[in-house]
Every structure is written in structure tokens, then in C-alpha cells.
Enzyme design. Structure first.
Site, mmCIF file in Angstrom:
data_model
loop_
_atom_site.group_PDB
_atom_site.id
_atom_site.type_symbol
_atom_site.label_atom_id
_atom_site.label_comp_id
_atom_site.label_asym_id
_atom_site.label_seq_id
_atom_site.Cartn_x
_atom_site.Cartn_y
_atom_site.Cartn_z
ATOM 1 C CB CYS A 237 14.587 8.355 0.686
ATOM 2 S SG CYS A 237 13.165 7.274 0.884
ATOM 3 C CB CYS A 238 16.311 9.281 5.675
ATOM 4 S SG CYS A 238 16.775 7.536 5.648
ATOM 5 C CB CYS B 276 12.404 1.403 5.557
ATOM 6 S SG CYS B 276 11.726 2.944 6.176
ATOM 7 C CB CYS C 121 16.822 0.766 4.259
ATOM 8 S SG CYS C 121 16.386 1.843 2.897
ATOM 9 C CB CYS D 5 17.828 7.642 9.084
ATOM 10 S SG CYS D 5 16.986 7.688 10.659
HETATM 11 S S1 SF4 Z 1 15.146 3.952 5.665
HETATM 12 FE FE1 SF4 Z 1 15.151 3.660 3.419
HETATM 13 S S2 SF4 Z 1 13.008 3.621 2.708
HETATM 14 FE FE2 SF4 Z 1 13.063 4.371 4.854
HETATM 15 S S3 SF4 Z 1 13.049 6.561 4.657
HETATM 16 FE FE3 SF4 Z 1 15.218 5.991 4.784
HETATM 17 S S4 SF4 Z 1 15.920 5.603 2.668
HETATM 18 FE FE4 SF4 Z 1 13.670 5.751 2.629
#
Ligand code: SF4
Length: 227
Positions: A112-113, A195, A198, A222
């Protein structure tokens, strides 16, 4: 912080930005990534103060806190500059599936990151000479060994951390002296704001990054910066 030291710190910061931009004139230019943290707000203040040409960008992951979005708007008005929004590729986002997968394992979370942060940022940094960040040693043990100016082999770019040696007291004194907009989440116990799904507030004894990906035993990074 007494007035004379505060002026010295601010002058030095503006000079650092000017010198970096001058050094990169023929090398692709300078990018500042901002998440509207106190550190990034101070750097944006210095960029605006210097008048130097810096591409100020932010990652619009789709999951920013409403308070962060509001701070973004306030900042553009306050500094009189546009913060370029970096959005993820829609097809890649669809391919991620349900957001809840991020809580099932570090690999899914990092995917996701990667889609929402790393890939958009890689495009923004492509061809640029230097990347300004607001990293400080005091934020986390992972950042203790960083250099103020270092080549990042992962991104193949010079990363510059003008605030690396600043302690919390210096940062807060400069934030107060410059009057930069501050994300109201700080006052609600969020010393590091990412985010919404998170990020949680931290307890008094925890380090500033403890509220990021709190369910993991990872390095609390991340992929933008080394852990
Ligand atoms: S911080 Fe969380 S929601 Fe944001 S990109 Fe990374 S995993 Fe995805």
C-alpha cells in the site's frame, strides 16, 4: 531560545536552502517533500523566505486526516506558494484490494505504501538533484546515524536534512517564532502524522514514531527513508 540564537538558527537555515538550490541549478533542481509536520512547515517557511526555486510536493495518499488537508490549504495561503499534489495511479490502487489487508502483514502494508507513496514520489524525484527533508535524529533511533547531507543509493539522489541536529525545544521555538500553521493533531497527542488508518496518538514515554503502524514490530518507516 534567546532572540540572538533564534535569529542565527533561522539565518543559517535560509542560507542552507539557498546554497543547496544554487548547487543544484544545473543538476536538476531541488524537491522538498512536506507532510505539513512542524519540521516541514519550518522548511517551507525557509523556502518561501529565501525565494529560491524549490519544487514543494506532498503525497496525497487518499487517506490523509481531514486536519492535515485543512493544514495543507492554510499553508498554501500562509506561505503564498503551491504545494504540488502527488497522487497514486488509480489502476494500481484498485489492484491493492481492501484497505484492511494492511493490518494482516507487513508485506501488504508496504505494498500500500509503495503504490500510494513510493511510486508517486519516485516520479517526482526523477531527474532532480537534491531532496530536502525534515528528518531529525531526535525523532527515532532509526535516524540516529544519518548524515546531514548524504547520497541515498535507493533513490539515487542527494538527501539533505537541514534540521537533523535540532532538538524538540529548538523546533518548537522556531515554530513559535515563525508563526507557521501547525496541524491541530499535535495537540491531540500525534507527534508524527501520517495516513489516518496507520497513525495513532503516542503515550508520554513512547518515541515520536511509535504511533505509526503501531500494530507492527517493524522499523516504523514506509520506504521513503531508510529504517
Ligand atoms: S501509511 Fe497506511 S494508508 Fe498510507 S500508504 Fe502506507 S499503508 Fe497505505
Amino acid at each position: 531560545m534567546v532572540l540572538s540564537r533564534r535569529v542565527t538558527v533561522l539565518d543559517a537555515l535560509v542560507r542552507d536552502i539557498e546554497a543547496e538550490v544554487a548547487a543544484q541549478t544545473d543538476a536538476g533542481g531541488v524537491v522538498l517533500t512536506t507532510s505539513f509536520s512542524k519540521e516541514d512547515q519550518v522548511l517551507t517557511w525557509a523556502v518561501a523566505e529565501s525565494g529560491a526555486e524549490v519544487d514543494v510536493v506532498s503525497l496525497d495518499t487518499g487517506f490523509l486526516f481531514p486536519a492535515t488537508v485543512e493544514t495543507w490549504k492554510q499553508s498554501e495561503a500562509h506561505f503564498g506558494l503551491k504545494v504540488r499534489s502527488l497522487k497514486p495511479d488509480e489502476e494500481a490502487v484498485t489492484g491493492l484490494g481492501e484497505l484492511e489487508r494492511i493490518y494482516e502483514g507487513v508485506d501488504a502494508r508496504k505494498q500500500c505504501c509503495s503504490v500510494r507513496k513510493i511510486q508517486p514520489l519516485r516520479k517526482a524525484l526523477s531527474g532532480k538533484g537534491a531532496w530536502l527533508t525534515g528528518l531529525r535524529r531526535a525523532q527515532s533511533p532509526n535516524r540516529a546515524s544519518m548524515e546531514k547531507r548524504e547520497h541515498d543509493a535507493n533513490w539515487d539522489i542527494v538527501k539533505v536534512h537541514p534540521l537533523l541536529e535540532w532538538d524538540d525545544a529548538t523546533l518548537d521555538a522556531v515554530v513559535s517564532a515563525t508563526g507557521v500553521p501547525v496541524n491541530p493533531l499535535y495537540k491531540m497527542g500525534y507527534p508524527s502524522i501520517g495516513c489516518a488508518p496507520c497513525t495513532r496518538p503516542v503515550l508520554p514515554h513512547e518515541n515520536a514514531r511509535a504511533g505509526r503502524w503501531w500494530w507492527e514490530q517493524s522499523s516504523k518507516e514506509c520506504g521513503l527513508h531508510r529504517g
